[in-house]
Design a protein around this motif. Structure first.
Motif, PDB file in Angstrom:
ATOM      1  N   SER B 409       0.814  -1.219   0.000  1.00 39.39           N
ATOM      2  CA  SER B 409       0.000   0.000   0.000  1.00 39.39           C
ATOM      3  C   SER B 409       0.847   1.268   0.000  1.00 39.39           C
ATOM      4  O   SER B 409       0.357   2.334  -0.353  1.00 39.39           O
ATOM      5  CB  SER B 409      -0.947  -0.002   1.192  1.00 39.39           C
ATOM      6  N   VAL B 410       2.100   1.104   0.369  1.00 43.53           N
ATOM      7  CA  VAL B 410       2.976   2.259   0.325  1.00 43.53           C
ATOM      8  C   VAL B 410       3.057   2.806  -1.104  1.00 43.53           C
ATOM      9  O   VAL B 410       3.078   4.014  -1.323  1.00 43.53           O
ATOM     10  CB  VAL B 410       4.368   1.851   0.852  1.00 43.53           C
ATOM     11  N   LEU B 413      -1.333   3.103  -2.441  1.00 39.31           N
ATOM     12  CA  LEU B 413      -2.272   4.048  -1.834  1.00 39.31           C
ATOM     13  C   LEU B 413      -2.399   5.354  -2.625  1.00 39.31           C
ATOM     14  O   LEU B 413      -3.508   5.788  -2.911  1.00 39.31           O
ATOM     15  CB  LEU B 413      -1.877   4.303  -0.378  1.00 39.31           C
ATOM     16  N   PRO B 414      -1.287   5.970  -3.024  1.00 44.61           N
ATOM     17  CA  PRO B 414      -1.429   7.190  -3.817  1.00 44.61           C
ATOM     18  C   PRO B 414      -2.114   6.966  -5.165  1.00 44.61           C
ATOM     19  O   PRO B 414      -2.791   7.859  -5.654  1.00 44.61           O
ATOM     20  CB  PRO B 414       0.018   7.652  -4.027  1.00 44.61           C
ATOM     21  N   LEU B 417      -5.825   7.016  -4.189  1.00 43.44           N
ATOM     22  CA  LEU B 417      -6.266   8.260  -3.569  1.00 43.44           C
ATOM     23  C   LEU B 417      -6.341   9.403  -4.579  1.00 43.44           C
ATOM     24  O   LEU B 417      -7.223  10.239  -4.531  1.00 43.44           O
ATOM     25  CB  LEU B 417      -5.306   8.629  -2.437  1.00 43.44           C
TER      26      LEU B 417
END
Ligand SMILES: Nc1nc2c(ncn2[C@@H]2O[C@H](COP(=O)(O)OP(=O)(O)OP(=O)(O)O)[C@@H](O)[C@H]2O)c(=O)[nH]1
Ligand SMILES: [Mg+2]
Lengths: 251, 1068
Positions: B409-410, B413-414, B417
């Motif tokens: 997710s590191v 995630l962006p 998002l």
């Protein structure tokens, strides 16, 4: 630089925390690329960068996690400070509330991050405060921010208002109390930026350093806990590794 | 603002469904249970506003003016007529609700009833029923042949007729909307049409250029294809989605039409249709107001796509500011979240402010729910879902990531998002968005998985986060390069890595459906919310301020839990009551339910979903106190229903409709009001968690009796001058009796246990009464006279006195029914001087007793006691108060520990062993009931104080409003003309345009269409129906991703970047 020297090299995980727009990304940009951008986009989630830091007897490779500053991103932070050996907690010298937020981060790190994490408290945007405008000869004068300009427009320099809202004494006192490294910096002029990172590099205890190579390099000093917290739950697990450690120790 | 549907849905769990009218029932069923209901799926499939519900459905064949026929189902809702061709998959025909209209192979429409000009009944032999529908763009006539029982058809038509009529009033909105659509301009060949003043606003790109090279993107060709499609199949509100529509989108939308198609495919167009002035109204209403969100927005305005020239201008910044602010006002639960600035900035390149506003709200409510919320639970949830999908589809890679301790997710995630806008070069991110708005959130997952699959081999060599990230960053930088640079096949060489990505995403991962995502979200929701909640609790408790250090951690946790429990439970209860009221008032729920924000039943009531920013008002506070202190519980519940709420005659009164739910009704005593005001340190007429903690710390955290006495004294020292006047003294006495009226713990040997006390042995008496009586007497004895008395004070003082006297009387008189013992015991401590009272000086003895148990004796007693003479204003000071308290061991004990112990937190043992407890309402039970105290003048005094507080708040608000500054609105700078505009007739399609649709990405649509098993009834229409799924059409480029991976992926040089590339990751 010096490929010849067989200096030991090790990587150190560093995380940046602090309120939105205090200049975390700018500090990293200055440290990594020696550059500055007037309108830096907010960090979404987190950004990852690396930079080497040469010490007399060894080389430290920083693995830098630059996080998002807005309050609601806070719940993502454990994902990034997990296993970090060092942290830069940044506030904005011209915004008192940002120091409060910084203190919260320090408390969070002390309770939840890897034990023995090296924390530096950094007050950024020194160029906006009056003391510094004279000092930073070369760059400071070139691009004064709007705030400083409007101040200078006033007739008498006496009345020029200092944008500083956090005194050095206050922050320093707090840093000493909590045992933090402390610096006032300007990402814009570069003042003190590399000093912060060097100081952190020096403060990392040799014992927690691992030489490069092999899996698990990024795992840092918190040995033993690695697999458990990650396991099935993956990265969205909000409980930091440190927590598990503590629990384990308590039993 | 609360959406009505959310009110209804909240009520739904509480109200007996059998009692509801059918229309309401639909609402109820339509929006509960985590969005898995028919209502939710119906709205989500047809992209309809929250107000719509599936009212009727009928099997039907659609014949288009262009000659196509489709079998499917026709749905009717309040203001829409929707069609979707039969689900080609196995379950066809069994479940209408899961029919996906977004599927590439299907045909469908969502036609607002207001856009229907005429419906005619056709006479047809083969079918019972056939309707010809003329839409707003009257060049098209749709034929709908029903395929059902005659009675069903008739019923459907009746309902349609009725709903059509009710929609007439929306005609004005329709005109406005159509006039603002770029498609109208395009189809008319750039001529001004009815209701159109100028070329419609198609975003900042019209002035500052659209990202990318228009020529390379073949924008003109796309425009011509679209013009043709829109002429034949309707446009904006009347558009019919045929498979070509999907293809046209897959190859990338043309710049000027992009905004409108996004609006249409996401359904935000319909929100705009029914709320034509919402955006401008919101801006006007909140113009110049300030909030935390506004500050946060302001900080980021210059930090949103700063390299796009439009956002270096005041115009662009202004638009961004207005859209973000308006949304933050409309949906304060979300407010503003970083990443929204980037998403909205991207939208504004292609659409007007109003369009962006509604699209943003559609995003937040429906497409990426919870992503930008206070806790960002949606973001975390989808990351968890993504991880589990990676684990399922790429187990080897997943295992490797886990082993090397790389957090997926590191990186991912962006992506989610910021909808890839921050990760890929802009041109490509917009291509992803094109499909995302058409097909929904699953697209983000499909693209994310494809990225990992394509880079799979390299990623398997990675051992840390850093390397992982850098591989993907490099990949994004080279999306425009050839995916097969060394191939001999020219066609294959021409395929870019981005095209490859799209093909892998939609072919390899075609198994990831909307349903997959919904199911996965449901599966992980609880654990994600729980971890957010424990994180939130931990952080909150740590940051509660210095006051909180006086309480134990366990107590803090307990207070935290109770605070939010009361907040959420009460919120929900009040909503349910609202909804019930609404129902009883027979408001037309169905048609008034148009709100822009969708909140389903589960979207509230958990900290994980967003900590309530709401403060605890006085009523919440009462409920809270009643949960931790038994004195705060009312003795006799008042009327079951809140004021103004009239239960329907004959209906069973439901306990659920009590504003207090299942909890005991809290008391409403002057003392509680004082506590509330004392705790409300910021004069907000509401308490935050921090206020409550600090307040409780003030009582529970006092270790010293002196502090505790001062605390009490200060509660009554209204003006902070260190004096409490006559009235205050009486109120203190009242409060002491109030707090102890249900009994309290006294250690053995104190008060009533005194052998000298006549009723010592009985054990059912309240030693407190005697002490309080003594307290009043001594107060007046030792009070200092005021220097100058004010007439008013005297008046209230007297009133207060009278009342107390009455109350004490009442206490004894009221209990006439009870046995004499009780009466005796109540009276005696007042009449008889308790032993404790003897401590007082002789002066006290000379004076007559406070004869307050009979009305007759009162006047004489008063005149006899100078202290009671209203003509002599007096006060006590803190030292006096202290002395008086310490003179009585009962009171002393009360302040020492009794008061603090009367509030029970987690760590408190409910009963001290050996302690004596008087339980149940004592003879003074009624005393605590606010009804009595509130009946007379005392309440008037109190009200004044409360009103003063409110006046202050109002004044502050007024001044803030005055300090407003007007929002700047700069004139739109001159428009930019595309350099490379080809002089081409938008109406005629050039042959070379066609080949656009033969490319790989479009071909995926074809393939999907072929894979889809056609409805048997429609089989004769599809020549290729015999083809099996593994036979791929000849016009398809056969790109198997695994094969692509096998080829060396590194081409020599990096080709020059022609795209307008803003978001190049530059850190590597
Ligand atoms: N004058 C001055 N401005 C700075 C300095 N450092 C950063 N800024 C400016 O402050 C703004 C925010 O900087 P960022 O580096 O993006 O801040 P951040 O902490 O990373 O913000 P988030 O990613 O939102 O958490 C930018 O407009 C920078 O140009 C500094 O030392 N002096
Ligand atoms: Mg940043």
């Amino acid at each position: 630089m010096s490929e010849g020297g067989p200096k030991p090299s090790s990587s150190v995980k560093l995380v940046l925390l602090g309120e939105a727009a205090v200049g975390k990304s700018s500090l990293v940009l200055r440290f990594v690329n020696d550059d500055f951008q007037e309108n830096k986009e907010p960090t979404i989630g987190a950004a990852f960068l690396t930079q080497k830091c040469n010490l007399p007897n060894r080389t430290i490779k920083f693995e830098i996690w630059d996080t998002a500053g807005q309050e609601r991103f806070a719940s993502l932070a454990p994902m990034y400070y997990r296993n970090a050996q060092s942290a830069l907690v940044v506030y904005d010298l011209t915004k008192a509330s940002s120091l409060t937020k910084a203190k919260h981060w320090v408390a969070e790190l002390q309770r939840q991050a890897s034990p023995g994490i090296v924390i530096a408290l950094v007050g950024n945007k020194l160029d906006l405060t009056t003391q510094s405008t004279g000092l930073e000869g070369s760059m400071g004068g070139l691009s004064l921010s709007a705030a400083a300009n409007s101040g200078a427009d006033g007739d008498d320099d006496e009345e020029e208002e200092d944008a500083r809202q956090v005194t050095t004494a206050e922050a320093k006192g707090y840093a000493e109390e909590e045992g933090l490294l402390f610096y006032e910096t300007s990402a814009k002029t570069g003042h003190n930026v590399s000093e912060v990172f060097t100081a952190i590099a020096n403060a990392i205890p040799e014992s927690t350093l691992k030489t490069r190579g092999g899996p698990g390099t990024g795992r840092g000093g918190a040995g033993g806990s690695s697999g458990d917290t990650f396991g099935g739950t993956g990265g969205v697990n909000l409980s930091a590794a440190g927590e598990t450690n503590k629990d384990a120790c308590a039993c | 603002m609360l959406s009505l549907s959310s009110l209804i849905s909240k009520a739904s769990s509480l109200i007996d469904p059998n009692m509801l009218p059918p229309s309401l029932l639909n609402q109820v069923n339509g929006s509960s249970n985590d969005g898995q209901t028919p209502g939710f799926l119906f709205r989500s499939n047809f992209r309809l506003p929250d107000s719509e519900n599936p009212l009727a459905v009928i099997p039907c064949e659609l014949s288009l003016p262009t000659g196509e026929h489709y079998f499917g189902r026709l749905h009717l809702s309040e203001s829409f007529l929707c069609f979707s061709s039969s689900a080609p998959s196995s379950a066809a025909g069994t479940s209408s609700a899961t029919t996906s209209t977004a599927g590439p192979s299907s045909c469908g429409f969502s036609l607002p009833l207001v856009a229907i000009r005429r419906v005619e009944r056709l006479h047809s032999r083969s079918y019972l029923f056939a309707l010809a529908v003329t839409t707003w763009h009257n060049d098209q006539k749709l034929t709908l042949q029903f395929n059902s029982l005659r009675s069903t058809c008739e019923k459907f038509c009746e309902a349609l007729k009725k709903n059509l009529r009710s929609q007439m009033s929306e005609m004005k909105n329709l005109r406005m909307l159509v006039g603002s659509c770029y498609s109208e301009w395009l189809v008319s060949g750039g001529k001004i049409r009815e209701g159109m003043k100028e070329e419609p606003d198609a975003g900042l790109g019209m002035v500052w250029r659209y990202p990318g090279d228009a020529k390379k993107l073949r924008d003109k060709s796309k425009m011509r294809l679209w013009a043709e499609y829109l002429r034949e199949n309707g446009r904006n509100i009347t558009l019919i989605r045929q498979p070509t529509f999907h293809k046209l989108i897959r190859v990338g939308l043309p710049n000027r039409l992009r905004g409108e198609i996004w609006e249409l495919t996401s359904g935000s167009l319909y929100r705009r249709l029914y709320n034509p002035t919402l955006y401008t109204d919101t801006l006007t209403e909140f113009s110049g107001r300030h909030s935390l969100s506004i500050d946060e927005i302001e900080k980021d305005l210059n930090r949103s796509l700063p390299e796009y020239p439009g956002f270096q201008s005041e115009e662009g910044i202004g638009r961004l500011r207005r859209v973000l602010s308006a949304y933050s006002w409309k949906n304060p639960d979300v407010g503003y979240c970083q990443a929204m600035n980037i998403v909205v900035a991207a939208l504004l390149i292609y659409m007007s402010e109003t369009q962006a506003f509604f699209l943003l709200s559609t995003l937040c409510d429906r497409l990426v729910p919870g992503y930008y919320s206070q806790t960002m639970y949606g973001t975390l949830l989808d990351q968890r879902v993504f991880e589990s999908l990676v684990e399922k589809t790429m187990p080897i890679l997943w295992e490797h990531l886990v082993k090397s301790d790389v957090q997926l997710s590191v990186v991912s995630l962006p992506w989610f998002l910021s909808l890839f806008i921050n990760s890929m070069p802009l041109v490509f991110a917009f291509r992803v968005l094109d499909v995302f708005f058409l097909e929904g959130p699953k697209v983000l997952f499909q693209v994310g998985l494809a990225i990992l699959r394509i880079n799979g081999e390299e990623l398997l060599d990675v051992t840390d986060d850093g390397a992982f990230i850098s591989i993907l960053k490099n990949y994004f930088l080279r999306l425009d390069e050839s995916a097969h640079p060394r191939s001999d096949n020219e066609k294959l060489r021409a395929v870019t890595r981005f095209q490859e990505l799209m093909v892998v995403a939609f072919r390899e991962f075609s198994g990831i459906t909307e349903q997959t995502i919904l199911d996965q979200r449901l599966r992980h929701k609880d654990s994600v919310l729980s971890s957010i909640e424990s994180f939130a609790k931990r952080t909150t408790l740590r940051n509660l301020g210095p006051e909180s250090k006086r309480l134990l951690t366990a107590d803090l946790g307990y207070i935290y839990d109770r605070f939010y429990k009361v907040l959420y439970e009460r919120q929900e209860r009040l909503l349910a009551i609202e909804a019930e009221k609404e129902r009883i008032n027979e408001k037309k729920v169905v048609s008034s339910g148009r709100s822009i924000s969708e909140k389903s039943i589960n979207e509230k009531g958990r900290i994980g979903l967003g900590p309530s920013s709401q403060l605890m008002d006085y009523d919440y506070f009462r409920e809270f106190l009643a949960g931790i202190a038994k004195w705060a519980i009312a003795d006799s519940p008042s009327s079951l229903f809140s004021p103004g709420f009239e239960p329907t005659f004959g209906r069973k009164k439901s306990i659920l409709l009590s504003p207090w739910g299942d909890n005991a009704e809290p008391a409403d005593h002057e003392f509680m009001q004082r506590l509330f005001r004392r705790w409300d340190t910021d004069y907000r007429s509401g308490l935050s968690l921090q206020d409550v903690v600090a307040g409780l710390a003030g009582i529970k955290g006092k270790k010293d009796i002196m502090e505790s006495i001062s605390y009490f004294f200060e509660l009554y020292d209204d003006d902070g001058d260190g004096k409490v006047d006559r009235e205050g003294i009486l109120r203190i006495s009242e409060a002491l009796l109030f707090i102890t009226r249900r009994g309290w713990e006294t250690p053995p040997g104190i008060g009533a246990q005194d052998p000298k006390s006549p009723e010592g042995g009985k054990g059912n008496t309240d030693p407190f009464l005697g002490s309080v009586s003594g307290f009043i007497r001594r107060c007046f004895e030792y009070a200092d006279p005021d220097q100058e008395g004010k007439q008013e004070e005297i008046a209230t003082g007297v009133e207060g006195m009278d009342e107390l006297v009455d109350l004490l009387d009442l206490a004894s008189d009221d209990d006439d029914d009870e046995d004499d013992d009780d009466e005796e015991s109540v009276k005696s401590p007042v009449n008889e001087k308790g032993p404790a009272n003897d401590i007082s000086s002789g002066k006290g003895k000379e004076k007559p007793d406070l004869a307050i148990n009979t009305g007759n004796r009162r006047p004489s007693a008063m005149s006899a006691n100078a202290a009671l003479d209203p003509a002599n204003p007096l006060h006590i000071t803190l030292p006096t108060f202290r002395m008086i308290v310490l003179a009585d061991e009962v009171l002393e004990y009360f302040f020492e520990s009794g008061f603090a112990e009367s509030i029970v937190l987690s760590t408190d043992v409910p009963r001290t062993p050996g302690g004596r407890s008087i339980s149940g309402p004592s003879a003074f039970g009624n005393f605590g009931n606010g009804n009595i105290a509130g009946a007379k003048g005392l309440r008037g005094v109190l009200d004044n104080i409360v009103n003063d507080g409110m006046r202050v708040a109002q004044e502050v608000r007024r001044r803030m409003d005055e300090a407003q500054k007007e929002m700047e609105r700069n004139a739109v700078p001159g428009k930019y003309k595309d350099d490379d505009e080809e002089e081409g007739d938008a109406k005629s399609i050039m042959e070379q345009d066609r080949d656009l649709l033969k490319g790989a990405e479009a071909a995926v649509v074809d393939e999907a269409a072929k894979l889809a098993k056609p409805d048997p009834a429609a089989a004769d229409e599809d020549e290729g129906s015999g083809s099996t799924s593994d036979h791929r059409g000849e016009n398809l480029l056969t790109i198997s991703p695994s094969k692509a991976n096998a080829e060396p992926m590194t081409p020599g040089g990096i080709s020059p970047r022609v795209e307008f590339d803003i978001k190049t990751p530059r850190d590597f």
